[in-house]
Motif scaffolding. Sequence first.
Motif, short mmCIF file in Angstrom:
data_model
loop_
_atom_site.label_atom_id
_atom_site.label_comp_id
_atom_site.label_asym_id
_atom_site.label_seq_id
_atom_site.Cartn_x
_atom_site.Cartn_y
_atom_site.Cartn_z
N PRO A 256 -7.54 2.93 1.14
CA PRO A 256 -7.66 4.11 1.83
C PRO A 256 -6.25 4.94 2.35
N THR A 257 -5.26 5.05 1.52
CA THR A 257 -4.09 5.31 1.97
C THR A 257 -3.84 6.88 1.75
N THR A 258 -3.49 7.59 2.98
CA THR A 258 -3.19 9.17 2.68
C THR A 258 -1.90 9.21 2.93
N VAL A 259 -1.36 10.70 2.48
CA VAL A 259 0.15 10.86 2.53
C VAL A 259 0.51 10.90 3.95
N ARG A 260 -0.47 11.14 4.99
CA ARG A 260 0.03 10.89 6.30
C ARG A 260 0.55 9.49 6.82
N ASP A 261 -0.48 8.68 6.16
CA ASP A 261 -0.18 7.11 6.39
C ASP A 261 1.25 6.85 5.99
N LEU A 262 1.63 7.27 4.88
CA LEU A 262 2.87 6.94 4.03
C LEU A 262 3.90 7.46 5.15
N LEU A 263 3.73 8.71 5.56
CA LEU A 263 4.76 9.64 6.24
C LEU A 263 4.93 9.00 7.80
N THR A 264 4.08 8.30 8.16
CA THR A 264 3.87 7.73 9.52
C THR A 264 4.31 6.38 9.62
N LEU A 265 4.57 5.87 8.39
CA LEU A 265 4.82 4.36 8.12
C LEU A 265 3.78 3.36 8.64
N THR A 266 2.63 4.07 8.57
CA THR A 266 1.46 3.08 9.02
C THR A 266 0.25 2.97 7.91
N SER A 267 0.96 3.09 6.60
CA SER A 267 0.21 2.86 5.29
C SER A 267 -0.21 1.60 5.08
N GLY A 268 0.54 0.54 5.61
CA GLY A 268 0.59 -0.89 5.35
C GLY A 268 1.55 -1.18 4.22
N ARG B 250 6.79 21.17 14.67
CA ARG B 250 7.25 20.29 15.92
C ARG B 250 6.05 19.35 16.13
N ALA B 251 5.00 20.16 16.34
CA ALA B 251 3.73 19.40 16.57
C ALA B 251 3.24 18.48 15.55
N GLU B 252 3.70 18.61 14.40
CA GLU B 252 3.03 17.36 13.23
C GLU B 252 4.18 16.33 13.27
N LEU B 253 5.41 16.74 13.73
CA LEU B 253 6.40 15.98 13.26
C LEU B 253 6.55 14.84 14.48
N THR B 254 5.94 15.19 15.61
CA THR B 254 6.02 14.50 16.79
C THR B 254 4.69 13.99 17.42
N ARG B 255 3.47 14.06 16.49
CA ARG B 255 2.23 13.71 16.82
C ARG B 255 2.19 12.25 16.62
N ALA B 256 2.16 11.63 17.55
CA ALA B 256 2.06 9.93 17.73
C ALA B 256 0.82 9.24 16.89
N LEU C 16 5.51 11.89 12.46
CA LEU C 16 5.61 12.17 10.86
C LEU C 16 6.92 12.27 10.55
N THR C 17 7.51 11.02 10.08
CA THR C 17 8.96 10.71 9.78
C THR C 17 9.72 11.05 10.84
N TRP C 18 9.31 10.96 11.93
CA TRP C 18 10.18 11.21 13.22
C TRP C 18 9.81 10.52 14.33
N TRP C 19 11.22 9.88 14.97
CA TRP C 19 11.11 8.94 16.40
C TRP C 19 10.78 9.88 17.38
N ILE C 20 9.99 9.48 18.14
CA ILE C 20 9.30 10.53 19.20
C ILE C 20 9.99 10.51 20.48
N PRO C 21 10.93 11.09 21.32
CA PRO C 21 11.44 11.02 22.53
C PRO C 21 10.27 10.30 23.70
N GLY D 31 -0.33 -2.61 10.13
CA GLY D 31 0.49 -1.77 11.14
C GLY D 31 1.59 -1.09 10.55
N PHE D 32 2.32 -1.09 11.56
CA PHE D 32 3.71 -0.08 11.49
C PHE D 32 4.75 -0.99 10.69
N SER D 33 5.34 -0.31 9.74
CA SER D 33 6.41 -0.91 9.01
C SER D 33 7.64 0.00 8.78
N TYR D 34 8.89 -0.01 9.42
CA TYR D 34 9.91 0.78 9.19
C TYR D 34 10.54 0.38 7.93
#
Length: 181
Positions: free
Chosen positions: A24-36, A132-138, A147-152, A57-60
């Motif tokens: 069950p891997t989505t586009v969001r999972d890939l771009l948040t690095l949470t796809s496994g 901005r909201a999409e990029l910084t949604r934890a 979403l491909t973005w480190w959150i301050p 989990g998360f894999s950078y």
Amino acid sequence: LQADGKLKLSDPIGDHLPGYRDRPTTVRDLLTLTSGVAGPRMVGADAARETVPTIDGFSYGPAPFQVFGAYLEARFGKDPVALLGERVTGPLKIDVAWGRPGGPQRLAGSASTGPLSWSAFGRSVLTDATLRAELTRATEINPAYGLTWWIPGGKGTDPISRRELRDVVLPDGTLVAAGLG
């Protein structure tokens, strides 16, 4: 693509990449690095169309972005670098070199641009509240990465995450782009 209704972040990548039909891997999972999808090393283009090693989990690393590129190519029938050039970087007048100097152009592994292009990208993020909201949604898995973005101010769990920025305090609304190499 999302704004035009041609792609949703919730789209399952298995609809276009056979190796992911049972996951069950989505586009969001890939771009948040949470796809496994794991691996600090690049996976080959053919491997990206199949299943690559996974973790919980998360894999950078570059592997999820290479799989995303394979997904874009399979879904839209276009080279992902050319597609992003047409749809994102071109309209924003952002000049990006994808990949390492002298190597193939690809989404994963490296991208570089100059200060004027960074400024254009920064303006688009600051003026587009939806983007901005999409990029910084934890994510729950790693609250320091969106979403491909480190959150301050996010508190990450990945050992690589924000090691150098932990003690830096930024005013609310501040976005920083930084890189080495």
